[in-house]
Design a protein around this motif. Sequence first.
Motif, mmCIF file in Angstrom:
data_model
loop_
_atom_site.group_PDB
_atom_site.id
_atom_site.type_symbol
_atom_site.label_atom_id
_atom_site.label_comp_id
_atom_site.label_asym_id
_atom_site.label_seq_id
_atom_site.Cartn_x
_atom_site.Cartn_y
_atom_site.Cartn_z
ATOM 1 N N ARG A 13 0.866 -1.175 0.000
ATOM 2 C CA ARG A 13 0.000 0.000 0.000
ATOM 3 C C ARG A 13 0.896 1.215 0.000
ATOM 4 N NH1 ARG A 13 -0.833 -2.321 4.881
ATOM 5 N NH2 ARG A 13 -2.915 -3.001 4.334
ATOM 6 N N SER A 64 0.679 5.450 0.817
ATOM 7 C CA SER A 64 -0.192 6.495 1.356
ATOM 8 C C SER A 64 0.622 7.698 1.803
ATOM 9 C CB SER A 64 -1.008 5.953 2.533
ATOM 10 O OG SER A 64 -0.155 5.614 3.610
ATOM 11 N N THR A 65 -0.068 8.813 1.895
ATOM 12 C CA THR A 65 0.473 10.013 2.510
ATOM 13 C C THR A 65 -0.625 10.578 3.392
ATOM 14 O OG1 THR A 65 1.699 12.071 2.134
ATOM 15 C CG2 THR A 65 -0.186 11.645 0.677
ATOM 16 N N ASN A 66 -0.244 11.365 4.369
ATOM 17 C CA ASN A 66 -1.215 11.937 5.303
ATOM 18 C C ASN A 66 -1.257 13.453 5.147
ATOM 19 O OD1 ASN A 66 -1.908 9.454 6.649
ATOM 20 N ND2 ASN A 66 0.121 9.517 7.546
ATOM 21 N N TRP A 95 5.777 9.828 2.042
ATOM 22 C CA TRP A 95 4.905 8.764 1.578
ATOM 23 C C TRP A 95 5.303 7.474 2.273
ATOM 24 C CZ3 TRP A 95 1.098 9.566 -2.173
ATOM 25 C CH2 TRP A 95 1.100 10.833 -2.749
ATOM 26 N N HIS A 96 4.323 6.676 2.607
ATOM 27 C CA HIS A 96 4.545 5.378 3.230
ATOM 28 C C HIS A 96 4.341 4.300 2.174
ATOM 29 C CE1 HIS A 96 4.259 7.106 7.336
ATOM 30 N NE2 HIS A 96 3.417 7.932 6.743
#
Length: 109
Positions: free
Chosen positions: A84, A86-88, A100-101
Amino acid sequence: MSEDFYCDEVLNGKTKVNTVLETENVLAYHHTRPFYPVHIVAIPKKHISSLLTLEASDNELLLELIGVIKQVAAQVTEQYGSCRISTNLGNYQDSKHLHWHIAYGDPLR
């Protein structure tokens, strides 16, 4: 935690990290406090506070960052079958530095 862990700790060498991939402008490394069994963070070496503050002058850097994310995601997917990305934003973003993860697996916590 500092307002910008990545500039204050990682990029200035105070916190040592296990590098996955590095370019002139981007660093991807294993998260220092992983939330997933495989948890990699990709950051620009230039301070950008979040996805929402990117400017037109950051377009080349963003493309380089996305390229690194793509390479790391391909490695994780090759090894584990999926990942996956994602960014917050806003209150979900603990450190006010675009990051980014790239992760695989169920949350550890």
